[in-house]
Write an enzyme that holds these catalytic residues in place. Structure first.
Site, mmCIF file in Angstrom:
data_model
loop_
_atom_site.group_PDB
_atom_site.id
_atom_site.type_symbol
_atom_site.label_atom_id
_atom_site.label_comp_id
_atom_site.label_asym_id
_atom_site.label_seq_id
_atom_site.Cartn_x
_atom_site.Cartn_y
_atom_site.Cartn_z
ATOM 1 N N HIS A 156 0.838 -1.218 0.000
ATOM 2 C CA HIS A 156 0.000 0.000 0.000
ATOM 3 C C HIS A 156 0.873 1.268 0.000
ATOM 4 O O HIS A 156 0.435 2.305 0.485
ATOM 5 C CB HIS A 156 -0.952 0.053 1.202
ATOM 6 C CG HIS A 156 -1.708 -1.207 1.430
ATOM 7 N ND1 HIS A 156 -2.939 -1.463 0.867
ATOM 8 C CD2 HIS A 156 -1.399 -2.310 2.157
ATOM 9 C CE1 HIS A 156 -3.360 -2.668 1.245
ATOM 10 N NE2 HIS A 156 -2.440 -3.202 2.026
ATOM 11 N N SER A 277 16.352 20.862 -15.744
ATOM 12 C CA SER A 277 15.221 21.715 -16.076
ATOM 13 C C SER A 277 15.746 22.976 -16.722
ATOM 14 O O SER A 277 16.840 23.445 -16.401
ATOM 15 C CB SER A 277 14.462 22.051 -14.799
ATOM 16 O OG SER A 277 13.721 23.240 -14.977
ATOM 17 N N LYS A 283 17.055 20.705 -10.434
ATOM 18 C CA LYS A 283 16.348 19.496 -10.856
ATOM 19 C C LYS A 283 17.211 18.489 -11.593
ATOM 20 O O LYS A 283 18.100 18.828 -12.352
ATOM 21 C CB LYS A 283 15.179 19.883 -11.762
ATOM 22 C CG LYS A 283 14.174 20.749 -11.057
ATOM 23 C CD LYS A 283 12.911 20.023 -10.722
ATOM 24 C CE LYS A 283 12.115 19.783 -11.975
ATOM 25 N NZ LYS A 283 10.816 19.236 -11.652
ATOM 26 N N GLU A 290 10.398 7.946 -17.063
ATOM 27 C CA GLU A 290 9.046 8.453 -17.327
ATOM 28 C C GLU A 290 8.591 8.099 -18.738
ATOM 29 O O GLU A 290 7.426 7.754 -18.964
ATOM 30 C CB GLU A 290 9.007 9.972 -17.136
ATOM 31 C CG GLU A 290 9.136 10.377 -15.683
ATOM 32 C CD GLU A 290 9.296 11.882 -15.526
ATOM 33 O OE1 GLU A 290 8.501 12.482 -14.814
ATOM 34 O OE2 GLU A 290 10.238 12.455 -16.121
#
Ligand code: ARG
Length: 459
Positions: A156, A277, A283, A290
């Protein structure tokens, strides 16, 4: 272009209809399969006395010349042809004259396209198999590197029990092993030859389908000619196997994305496989993971599209079936790319063992072990579970870990607790006691590693 069916039609087809009808833009990638299939066909026709040896020899040489020139770039695909089959036949006929037109004896484009697609996807399956094996090997190597690196295991997405990163990575290696089995299984059913089914009904010529199948590396022939030209199950099976494999890669990607976030900080992905970024200097984005996760959607889409194309088709060939190719080609291209990227990125992944361990220490993930300890002292598990739960609640109230409770505090909760409780709930001990088959202890993970590597070598 002079249409093959010019005898039947009185009018030229509209240019728009030609463009709409054409598949050469995407089926030209099967040129090699088309040509080698035709060479085997010519050889069979001559073996059965349907063509003279001399004619067949000339056809085969002509086909070989076309193949060589396509490979070297000396010959370019003519995109005004309807499809790759027409293109090859057209060039052959330009070069050999009327003899070129004899090649299409005892076959149809319906069995020809089914043959080409099976051969093309067979070779794609082999490439995907090799890339999957490589990635599974990379996962095994990483798992070995981190076989003792403790991290929280989750259910979970809540910290559940301590595991090792090696154990978690081996879970993915096991998934890839099943993917490999699925690919091999699907390849088996794919590797049956439809050539000789002709348009749908077979042929009046005395052909030898088995000979042709064997020459092209098939294990057998499609039994029923109507099925042979209508069947695209092999493409669906491959798409299904690829969808499942992408689902696995996507779950792995999702974990890499989570773990590399500032919230987790369990891993660092290599600079070569992350991006920055344009505006936020801090970043480091896990774009590759992804994209793998995102591209999974395309592959599922390719499967759904083909299932839908086929569901209402009466037997045998229908032009709808030309829609079988782009999706399955796209799926193969996508999966190959994703496998390569994953295998390129993972070796450079570094685990931050201190952060993983701290997360494991803070999550009360030894609460089950505390309950097991009390069971060892004679308490029934359900009661032990309650005692352990009450102690966790106390720790949360007081901002402590289970390890930080004093012996008096333990004794208050249960008189059965002794000094040995600290050793029992120690994280390393929690991991090393899980020696059950498939468990998280180092020796258990080593056994998994050996078994997976052995299977990979045997495949
Ligand atoms: N380009 C066609 C396809 O991909 C080849 C088969 C054509 N057969 C036919 N009967 N029109 O399906």
């Amino acid at each position: 272009m002079n249409k093959l069916w010019a005898g039947r039609s009185e009018e030229e087809t509209a240019a728009l209809a030609d463009r709409f009808n054409a598949s050469i833009a995407f089926d030209s990638r099967m040129y090699k399969q088309d040509i080698t299939g035709s060479m085997a066909h010519a050889a069979m026709l001559s073996a059965r006395g349907i063509l003279t040896q001399r004619d067949a020899g000339e056809l085969i040489d002509g086909l070989q010349g076309i193949l060589d020139e396509l490979e070297s770039g000396a010959l370019a695909i003519d995109h005004s042809c309807e499809d790759i089959h027409m293109f090859v036949e057209q060039v052959l006929t330009e070069r050999l004259g009327p003899l070129g037109k004899k090649l299409h004896t005892a076959r149809s484009r319906n069995d020809q396209v089914a043959l080409d697609l099976r051969m093309y996807l067979r070779s794609e399956t082999d490439e995907i198999t090799a890339l999957t094996k490589t990635l599974a090997g990379v996962l095994c190597d990483k798992a070995e590197e981190y076989k003792a690196a403790i991290m929280p295991g989750y259910t979970h997405l809540q910290r559940a029990q301590p595991v090792t990163l090696g154990h978690q990575l081996m879970a993915y290696a096991c998934m890839l092993l099943r993917d490999l089995e699925r690919l091999a299984d699907c390849r088996g059913r794919m590797n049956v030859s439809p050539i000789g089914c002709c348009a749908l009904a077979g042929t009046t010529y005395d052909t030898d389908r088995e000979m042709e199948a064997e020459a092209l590396g098939f294990d057998g022939v499609c039994l029923n000619s109507i099925d042979g030209v209508s069947d695209r199950d092999f493409a669906l099976e491959l798409l299904s196997a690829l969808s499942i494999e992408m689902m696995h890669l996507s779950r792995l990607s999702e974990e890499l994305i989570l773990w590399s976030s500032w919230e987790f900080q369990f891993i660092e992905l290599p600079d070569a496989y992350t991006t920055g970024s344009s505006i936020m200097p801090q970043k480091k984005n896990p774009d590759m993971a992804e994209l793998v996760r995102g591209k999974t959607g395309r592959v599922y889409g390719d499967l759904m599209a083909l299932l839908t194309v086929l569901k209402g088709l009466p037997l045998a060939y229908n032009k709808d079936m030309q829609e079988d190719k782009e999706g399955v080609f796209d799926a193969c291209d996508t999966v190959k790319l994703c496998l390569e990227v994953m295998a390129g990125m993972l070796p450079g992944m570094k685990a931050r063992e201190d952060k993983m361990r701290r997360a494991a220490e803070e999550g009360f993930i030894n609460a089950t072990d505390l309950a097991d300890y009390l069971v060892g002292k004679g308490l029934p598990f359900r009661d032990a579970y309650k005692v352990s739960g009450r102690l966790v609640a106390k720790c949360i109230r007081e901002g402590k870990t289970l390890e930080a409770l004093s012996l008096e505090e333990y004794k208050e909760a249960s008189g059965l607790v002794g000094e040995d409780v600290y050793a029992a709930i120690d994280l390393d001990a929690c991991v090393s006691r899980r020696q059950s088959l498939g468990g998280t202890s180092v020796p258990s993970v080593e056994k998994q590693l050996a078994a997976v590597r052995e299977k990979l070598n045997a495949l």
